[in-house]
Design an enzyme around this catalytic site. Structure first.
Site, PDB file in Angstrom:
ATOM      1  N   GLY A   1       7.736   3.300 -14.638  1.00 34.81           N
ATOM      2  CA  GLY A   1       8.449   2.111 -15.136  1.00 34.81           C
ATOM      3  C   GLY A   1       7.522   0.899 -15.150  1.00 34.81           C
ATOM      4  O   GLY A   1       7.602   0.047 -16.038  1.00 34.81           O
ATOM      5  N   ASP A   2       6.640   0.828 -14.167  1.00 38.54           N
ATOM      6  CA  ASP A   2       5.700  -0.303 -14.109  1.00 38.54           C
ATOM      7  C   ASP A   2       4.721  -0.237 -15.275  1.00 38.54           C
ATOM      8  O   ASP A   2       4.370  -1.264 -15.859  1.00 38.54           O
ATOM      9  CB  ASP A   2       4.939  -0.284 -12.773  1.00 38.54           C
ATOM     10  CG  ASP A   2       5.880  -0.377 -11.595  1.00 38.54           C
ATOM     11  OD1 ASP A   2       6.967  -0.967 -11.757  1.00 38.54           O
ATOM     12  OD2 ASP A   2       5.554   0.152 -10.515  1.00 38.54           O
TER      13      ASP A   2
ATOM     14  N   ASN B   1       1.533  -3.314  -9.722  1.00 36.95           N
ATOM     15  CA  ASN B   1       1.296  -2.198 -10.662  1.00 36.95           C
ATOM     16  C   ASN B   1       1.430  -2.682 -12.114  1.00 36.95           C
ATOM     17  O   ASN B   1       0.647  -2.303 -12.983  1.00 36.95           O
ATOM     18  CB  ASN B   1       2.329  -1.076 -10.465  1.00 36.95           C
ATOM     19  CG  ASN B   1       2.225  -0.395  -9.112  1.00 36.95           C
ATOM     20  OD1 ASN B   1       1.192  -0.486  -8.453  1.00 36.95           O
ATOM     21  ND2 ASN B   1       3.281   0.290  -8.697  1.00 36.95           N
TER      22      ASN B   1
ATOM     23  N   GLY C   1       3.331  -1.250  -5.331  1.00 34.61           N
ATOM     24  CA  GLY C   1       4.146  -2.464  -5.438  1.00 34.61           C
ATOM     25  C   GLY C   1       4.403  -2.701  -6.914  1.00 34.61           C
ATOM     26  O   GLY C   1       3.463  -2.721  -7.718  1.00 34.61           O
TER      27      GLY C   1
ATOM     28  N   ALA D   1       0.862  -1.184   0.000  1.00 37.65           N
ATOM     29  CA  ALA D   1       0.000   0.000   0.000  1.00 37.65           C
ATOM     30  C   ALA D   1       0.897   1.232   0.000  1.00 37.65           C
ATOM     31  O   ALA D   1       1.739   1.401   0.896  1.00 37.65           O
ATOM     32  CB  ALA D   1      -0.897  -0.016   1.229  1.00 37.65           C
TER      33      ALA D   1
ATOM     34  N   GLY E   1      13.639   9.041 -23.321  1.00 37.82           N
ATOM     35  CA  GLY E   1      13.043   7.904 -24.028  1.00 37.82           C
ATOM     36  C   GLY E   1      13.630   6.571 -23.611  1.00 37.82           C
ATOM     37  O   GLY E   1      13.866   6.333 -22.426  1.00 37.82           O
TER      38      GLY E   1
ATOM     39  N   GLY F   1       5.302  -5.241  -8.871  1.00 40.89           N
ATOM     40  CA  GLY F   1       4.691  -6.368  -9.576  1.00 40.89           C
ATOM     41  C   GLY F   1       3.206  -6.139  -9.787  1.00 40.89           C
ATOM     42  O   GLY F   1       2.683  -6.303 -10.899  1.00 40.89           O
TER      43      GLY F   1
ATOM     44  N   LEU G   1      15.037   5.707 -20.165  1.00 40.55           N
ATOM     45  CA  LEU G   1      15.894   6.865 -19.858  1.00 40.55           C
ATOM     46  C   LEU G   1      15.080   8.107 -19.475  1.00 40.55           C
ATOM     47  O   LEU G   1      15.517   9.231 -19.725  1.00 40.55           O
ATOM     48  CB  LEU G   1      16.765   7.180 -21.084  1.00 40.55           C
ATOM     49  CG  LEU G   1      17.702   6.060 -21.567  1.00 40.55           C
ATOM     50  CD1 LEU G   1      18.176   6.313 -22.985  1.00 40.55           C
ATOM     51  CD2 LEU G   1      18.901   5.921 -20.635  1.00 40.55           C
TER      52      LEU G   1
HETATM   53  O1  RIB Z   1       7.533   1.348  -9.021  1.00 38.36           O
HETATM   54  C1  RIB Z   1       6.756   2.085  -8.119  1.00 38.36           C
HETATM   55  C2  RIB Z   1       6.433   1.259  -6.923  1.00 38.36           C
HETATM   56  O2  RIB Z   1       7.621   0.968  -6.246  1.00 38.36           O
HETATM   57  C3  RIB Z   1       5.537   1.942  -5.939  1.00 38.36           C
HETATM   58  O3  RIB Z   1       4.169   1.688  -6.173  1.00 38.36           O
HETATM   59  C4  RIB Z   1       6.056   1.441  -4.593  1.00 38.36           C
HETATM   60  O4  RIB Z   1       5.143   0.629  -3.955  1.00 38.36           O
HETATM   61  C5  RIB Z   1       7.345   0.695  -4.901  1.00 38.36           C
HETATM   62  O5  RIB Z   1       7.213  -0.676  -4.781  1.00 38.36           O
END
Ligand code: RIB
Length: 302
Positions: free
Chosen positions: A254-255, A43, A39, A12, A226, A41, A222
């Site tokens: 990044g997620d 996300n 988190g 959370a 980009g 994974g 980057l």
């Molecule tokens: O990549 C972003 C995430 O990294 C956030 O949501 C935070 O929970 C960390 O795990």
């Protein structure tokens, strides 16, 4: 066949916004606060699901209110939760995130809680599912021996494997042989490469280094410069998205990229189209607050 299996963590996110982030020993007033699903994974799994992929999230949460937050999130986004373990002994993880209101950049501390407790045996319970996925996506926010174990399982089938090496932590050389797509950001790439990456030329050198290590494709993200792509035959850069809206919160950018990459690969998108799609998804995510909550839906991307 399942589209995507994501192994990783849910936590959370407790996010604080301020005009300026505090220095060591300093207290500053915030301009906003929110608690939401995060988190890496989880996300990434939400990002892929919102883009229309059939996704399983393999992870562990606690038997508490934040754990309920995770289950509600998965239900709302049509994720299959049979792969989510619930620990009776450990609380759901949390993250403390400080976000600079001016440019959306952040600093994060993650306390992984239950997510760090997922075991090799628990992952093995879902071997068939991993093997029968088109894409297997994971990061480094759970124990590295469990991550490696899962990558090895994925290799037994035809799953394309993606390792987003975040956060950057030491991994054995063996890891690299099980990675089809290695997706560090600039700082993570510097950690594994051992040198600064400030130019595309340096990103190319780092990419070549990762290919020699054993990964099939390297994608270094980057930020506003980009991405830089490298494999045995190709190397090129692609620009970041020209944003129409203000950057509000870069948490989970990044997620968003990794979830979209997985979704594009599962849909067998052509390489450059897939990378441009992932760049766009990531770009849109930073114009919204939160991590999982900032992931766009397919209709917002086209
Ligand atoms: O990549 C972003 C995430 O990294 C956030 O949501 C935070 O929970 C960390 O795990």
């Amino acid at each position: 066949m399942n589209d995507i299996c994501v192994l990783g963590n849910f936590v959370a996110d407790n996010s604080f916004y301020a005009k300026k982030l505090p220095e060591k020993g300093q207290t500053v007033f915030g301009t906003g606060f929110q608690v939401g699903p995060g988190g890496k994974g989880s996300n990434q799994a939400i990002a892929a699901a919102r883009l229309g992929s059939k996704v399983n999230f393999l992870g562990k949460i606690g038997d508490d209110n934040y754990g309920k937050m995770a289950l509600e999130l998965y239900k709302k986004n049509n994720l299959d939760t049979k792969t989510v373990f619930v620990s009776k002994d450990h609380p759901t993880g949390v993250a403390g995130i400080m976000i600079n209101k001016t440019d959306g950049t952040n600093s994060i501390i993650v306390y992984p809680g239950a997510s760090m407790e997922i075991t090799k045996d628990e992952v093995s319970e879902f071997s068939e599912l991993i093997i029968n996925s088109k894409v297997f996506l994971t990061q480094l926010e759970i124990k590295t021996n469990v991550t490696l174990h899962a990558l090895k399982i994925a290799r037994k089938g035809e799953a394309t494997t993606i390792l987003n090496p975040a956060p950057a932590i030491k991994i054995g050389d063996e890891f690299f042989n099980y990675i089809d797509y290695f997706t560090p950001n600039e700082t993570e790439a510097e950690f594994y490469f051992g040198k600064k990456i400030e130019t595309y030329e340096q990103a190319k050198e780092a990419g070549d280094f990762f290919i020699k290590k054993g990964v099939k494709n390297s994608i270094i993200t980057l930020g506003d410069k980009g991405i830089y792509f490298t494999n045995k035959y190709l190397n090129f850069d692609l620009p970041a998205l020209n944003l129409k809206n203000k950057v509000l919160d870069t948490t989970g950018a990044g997620d968003a990229f990794n979830g979209a990459l997985a979704s594009g690969l599962a849909k067998k998108m052509e390489l450059k189209a897939c990378l441009k799609f992932a760049i766009k998804v990531s770009g849109i995510s930073v114009t919204k607050k939160g991590a999982a909550d900032s992931m766009p839906f397919l209709k917002d991307v086209s």
